[in-house]
Structure formats: C-alpha cells, structure tokens
Design a protein around this motif. Structure first.
Motif, PDB file in Angstrom:
ATOM      1  N   THR A  50       0.899  -1.151   0.000  1.00  0.00           N
ATOM      2  CA  THR A  50       0.000   0.000   0.000  1.00  0.00           C
ATOM      3  C   THR A  50       0.938   1.202   0.000  1.00  0.00           C
ATOM      4  OG1 THR A  50      -0.093   0.285   2.395  1.00  0.00           O
ATOM      5  CG2 THR A  50      -1.668  -1.286   1.424  1.00  0.00           C
ATOM      6  N   PRO A  51       0.424   2.416  -0.128  1.00  0.00           N
ATOM      7  CA  PRO A  51       1.331   3.570  -0.095  1.00  0.00           C
ATOM      8  C   PRO A  51       2.114   3.702   1.218  1.00  0.00           C
ATOM      9  CG  PRO A  51      -0.754   4.206  -1.058  1.00  0.00           C
ATOM     10  CD  PRO A  51      -0.932   2.806  -0.541  1.00  0.00           C
ATOM     11  N   GLU A  52       1.606   3.114   2.291  1.00  0.00           N
ATOM     12  CA  GLU A  52       2.268   3.244   3.593  1.00  0.00           C
ATOM     13  C   GLU A  52       3.157   2.065   3.961  1.00  0.00           C
ATOM     14  OE1 GLU A  52      -1.309   3.316   3.559  1.00  0.00           O
ATOM     15  OE2 GLU A  52      -1.190   5.437   3.031  1.00  0.00           O
ATOM     16  N   LYS A  53       2.814   0.873   3.431  1.00  0.00           N
ATOM     17  CA  LYS A  53       3.556  -0.309   3.875  1.00  0.00           C
ATOM     18  C   LYS A  53       3.538  -1.389   2.807  1.00  0.00           C
ATOM     19  CE  LYS A  53      -0.509  -1.724   6.462  1.00  0.00           C
ATOM     20  NZ  LYS A  53      -1.070  -2.027   7.758  1.00  0.00           N
ATOM     21  N   GLY A  54       4.380  -2.398   3.015  1.00  0.00           N
ATOM     22  CA  GLY A  54       4.440  -3.509   2.082  1.00  0.00           C
ATOM     23  C   GLY A  54       4.966  -4.757   2.762  1.00  0.00           C
ATOM     24  N   THR A  55       4.804  -5.880   2.076  1.00  0.00           N
ATOM     25  CA  THR A  55       5.313  -7.150   2.584  1.00  0.00           C
ATOM     26  C   THR A  55       5.900  -7.950   1.430  1.00  0.00           C
ATOM     27  OG1 THR A  55       3.176  -8.256   2.289  1.00  0.00           O
ATOM     28  CG2 THR A  55       3.620  -7.309   4.471  1.00  0.00           C
ATOM     29  N   ALA A  56       6.746  -8.879   1.783  1.00  0.00           N
ATOM     30  CA  ALA A  56       7.298  -9.811   0.801  1.00  0.00           C
ATOM     31  C   ALA A  56       7.729 -11.064   1.543  1.00  0.00           C
ATOM     32  CB  ALA A  56       8.493  -9.207   0.075  1.00  0.00           C
ATOM     33  N   ARG A  57       7.764 -12.137   0.808  1.00  0.00           N
ATOM     34  CA  ARG A  57       8.332 -13.385   1.332  1.00  0.00           C
ATOM     35  C   ARG A  57       9.536 -13.677   0.466  1.00  0.00           C
ATOM     36  NH1 ARG A  57       5.998 -18.939   3.124  1.00  0.00           N
ATOM     37  NH2 ARG A  57       7.494 -20.352   2.189  1.00  0.00           N
ATOM     38  N   TRP A  58      10.643 -13.964   1.124  1.00  0.00           N
ATOM     39  CA  TRP A  58      11.822 -14.321   0.341  1.00  0.00           C
ATOM     40  C   TRP A  58      12.516 -15.514   0.974  1.00  0.00           C
ATOM     41  CZ3 TRP A  58      16.998 -13.234   2.049  1.00  0.00           C
ATOM     42  CH2 TRP A  58      17.099 -12.441   3.189  1.00  0.00           C
ATOM     43  N   GLU A  59      13.151 -16.274   0.102  1.00  0.00           N
ATOM     44  CA  GLU A  59      13.856 -17.471   0.545  1.00  0.00           C
ATOM     45  C   GLU A  59      15.314 -17.326   0.149  1.00  0.00           C
ATOM     46  OE1 GLU A  59      11.819 -21.199  -0.368  1.00  0.00           O
ATOM     47  OE2 GLU A  59      10.062 -19.985  -0.928  1.00  0.00           O
ATOM     48  N   ALA A  60      16.186 -17.608   1.087  1.00  0.00           N
ATOM     49  CA  ALA A  60      17.626 -17.540   0.843  1.00  0.00           C
ATOM     50  C   ALA A  60      18.199 -18.953   0.839  1.00  0.00           C
ATOM     51  CB  ALA A  60      18.310 -16.709   1.925  1.00  0.00           C
ATOM     52  N   TYR A  61      19.067 -19.206  -0.120  1.00  0.00           N
ATOM     53  CA  TYR A  61      19.765 -20.485  -0.249  1.00  0.00           C
ATOM     54  C   TYR A  61      21.256 -20.178  -0.267  1.00  0.00           C
ATOM     55  CZ  TYR A  61      15.192 -21.903  -2.109  1.00  0.00           C
ATOM     56  OH  TYR A  61      13.854 -22.130  -2.292  1.00  0.00           O
ATOM     57  N   TYR A  62      22.017 -20.771   0.644  1.00  0.00           N
ATOM     58  CA  TYR A  62      23.452 -20.507   0.685  1.00  0.00           C
ATOM     59  C   TYR A  62      24.172 -21.546   1.537  1.00  0.00           C
ATOM     60  CZ  TYR A  62      22.093 -18.260   5.103  1.00  0.00           C
ATOM     61  OH  TYR A  62      21.565 -17.990   6.341  1.00  0.00           O
ATOM     62  N   THR A  63      25.484 -21.522   1.441  1.00  0.00           N
ATOM     63  CA  THR A  63      26.327 -22.374   2.273  1.00  0.00           C
ATOM     64  C   THR A  63      26.847 -21.517   3.413  1.00  0.00           C
ATOM     65  OG1 THR A  63      26.929 -23.676   0.341  1.00  0.00           O
ATOM     66  CG2 THR A  63      28.358 -23.870   2.270  1.00  0.00           C
ATOM     67  N   PHE A  64      26.756 -22.051   4.634  1.00  0.00           N
ATOM     68  CA  PHE A  64      27.090 -21.269   5.816  1.00  0.00           C
ATOM     69  C   PHE A  64      28.334 -21.816   6.526  1.00  0.00           C
ATOM     70  CE2 PHE A  64      26.859 -20.289  10.333  1.00  0.00           C
ATOM     71  CZ  PHE A  64      26.601 -18.928  10.314  1.00  0.00           C
ATOM     72  N   GLY A  65      29.214 -20.928   6.893  1.00  0.00           N
ATOM     73  CA  GLY A  65      30.317 -21.225   7.800  1.00  0.00           C
ATOM     74  C   GLY A  65      31.399 -22.129   7.260  1.00  0.00           C
TER      75      GLY A  65
ATOM     76  N   LYS B  42      32.106 -25.118   8.049  1.00  0.00           N
ATOM     77  CA  LYS B  42      31.728 -26.518   7.813  1.00  0.00           C
ATOM     78  C   LYS B  42      30.902 -26.689   6.543  1.00  0.00           C
ATOM     79  CE  LYS B  42      32.422 -28.063  12.403  1.00  0.00           C
ATOM     80  NZ  LYS B  42      32.111 -29.013  13.413  1.00  0.00           N
ATOM     81  N   GLY B  43      30.573 -25.582   5.878  1.00  0.00           N
ATOM     82  CA  GLY B  43      29.880 -25.648   4.600  1.00  0.00           C
ATOM     83  C   GLY B  43      28.474 -26.227   4.669  1.00  0.00           C
ATOM     84  N   ARG B  44      27.724 -25.842   5.681  1.00  0.00           N
ATOM     85  CA  ARG B  44      26.361 -26.354   5.827  1.00  0.00           C
ATOM     86  C   ARG B  44      25.405 -25.620   4.884  1.00  0.00           C
ATOM     87  NH1 ARG B  44      28.030 -26.636  11.482  1.00  0.00           N
ATOM     88  NH2 ARG B  44      28.041 -28.838  12.065  1.00  0.00           N
ATOM     89  N   LYS B  45      24.546 -26.378   4.224  1.00  0.00           N
ATOM     90  CA  LYS B  45      23.550 -25.815   3.313  1.00  0.00           C
ATOM     91  C   LYS B  45      22.382 -25.254   4.113  1.00  0.00           C
ATOM     92  CE  LYS B  45      25.520 -26.936  -0.587  1.00  0.00           C
ATOM     93  NZ  LYS B  45      26.132 -25.904  -1.406  1.00  0.00           N
ATOM     94  N   VAL B  46      21.998 -24.020   3.792  1.00  0.00           N
ATOM     95  CA  VAL B  46      20.902 -23.353   4.481  1.00  0.00           C
ATOM     96  C   VAL B  46      19.837 -22.943   3.470  1.00  0.00           C
ATOM     97  CG1 VAL B  46      20.260 -21.297   5.810  1.00  0.00           C
ATOM     98  CG2 VAL B  46      22.393 -22.481   6.338  1.00  0.00           C
ATOM     99  N   HIS B  47      18.599 -23.177   3.841  1.00  0.00           N
ATOM    100  CA  HIS B  47      17.433 -22.678   3.104  1.00  0.00           C
ATOM    101  C   HIS B  47      16.581 -21.974   4.144  1.00  0.00           C
ATOM    102  CE1 HIS B  47      13.249 -23.563   1.283  1.00  0.00           C
ATOM    103  NE2 HIS B  47      13.639 -22.347   0.960  1.00  0.00           N
ATOM    104  N   ASN B  48      16.606 -20.640   4.129  1.00  0.00           N
ATOM    105  CA  ASN B  48      15.897 -19.848   5.123  1.00  0.00           C
ATOM    106  C   ASN B  48      14.709 -19.150   4.471  1.00  0.00           C
ATOM    107  OD1 ASN B  48      15.410 -18.780   7.639  1.00  0.00           O
ATOM    108  ND2 ASN B  48      16.943 -17.170   7.481  1.00  0.00           N
TER     109      ASN B  48
END
Length: 160
Positions: free
Chosen positions: A72-87, A89-95
């Motif tokens: 709306t003119p005052e606010k908004g929303t979104a959903r997003w998903e992140a995929y990456y390797t973390f740290g 130890k190379g752990r796969k993350v899907h947030n």
C-alpha cells in the motif's frame, strides 16, 4: 506502477545481484531494520549490514527467491527465501523470511525480517543449533557475534 512496489522490487532485484549500494538506496537515512540474527539496527548500521552480507556472499552459491510482494502507499510485505552455504563446515541453508516494510518519503523507513531462528540454527550450526538454537541465550549470543562482525566490517571499510 506504484512507487512502493518499485522500492520493494528494486531492493530484492539488487539483493539477487548482491548489489548492496542499490539496496541501501531504497533505505531512508533514519531506517530501522530488525531480524532475529542482528536484532535492531538503525541508519548506517542497517545499511552496512547489507554491505557486509553482500560482500561476504560474492562468488558463492548464494541465491534468493522473492514472492508474495504486496504493498500500500504506507507499507508492504514480501516473502523471500535464501539459499546458501554457511560457515567453515559448509552447511547448506534454506531460510524462509517474511519481510514487512513501512515507507517514508518514498523510501523504506522500517524493515522487519522474521524467520524461524531455531530452524535456521539447526541448518547453519548443526548439533549446537539443534541443542541451543531455541534458547534466549543462543539468540543473545548470536546478536552479539553478528554485531561484532558488523563493527569489524565497518572499521575495515571506513563505513561508520
């Protein structure tokens, strides 16, 4: 097309390309950002968080997918998903993150990212995340570590 939609789309299009400068152009100078990992960040700290995150993902397997953009003119929303390797130890993350925005002067003034910290901690930190990721102690320690990392980034890059 409304300006608010462009702001959210511009933000995430820039994020897809890890273009932190284009991302922070969408932020008001008095912006407040909040998420479970960093806690509350204001102004330049919020902008520098994106600069740090984008620079740390350059050349890696990072990708995002953005859906459900509403505004709306005052606010908004979104959903997003992140995929990456973390740290190390190379752990796969899907947030999966739900974002809420408020606008002022055609820019983002408030940005709240919400996600399941326990689910993220289990993916990113293995057994430690499984055992402690649900606790207030874990969240407090994570906020402290991410903010120390952000301060180090700011000092190395003269971004204070």
């Amino acid at each position: 097309m409304k300006q608010e939609e462009n702001i959210i789309e511009k933000f995430y299009q820039a994020f897809e390309h890890l273009d932190a400068e284009r991302m922070v152009e969408t932020y008001h100078d008095d912006v407040t950002f909040e998420d479970p990992a960093f806690g509350i960040l204001r102004g330049e700290k919020a902008k520098n968080m994106w600069r740090m995150l984008c620079s740390s993902q350059q050349g890696k397997d990072f990708k995002i997918k953005t859906t459900h953009i509403e505004y709306t003119p005052e606010k908004g929303t979104a959903r997003w998903e992140a995929y990456y390797t973390f740290g190390k130890k190379g752990r796969k993350v899907h947030n999966v993150i739900n974002a809420k925005f408020e606008f002022k002067d055609g820019k983002i003034i408030n940005h709240l990212d919400s996600f399941n910290l326990y689910k993220w901690s289990k993916q990113s930190m293995g057994v430690t995340g499984f055992l402690l990721g649900w606790t207030a102690f874990f969240k407090k320690k994570l906020n402290k570590q991410t903010n120390i990392r952000l301060t180090d980034f700011e000092e190395k890059n003269n971004k204070k």
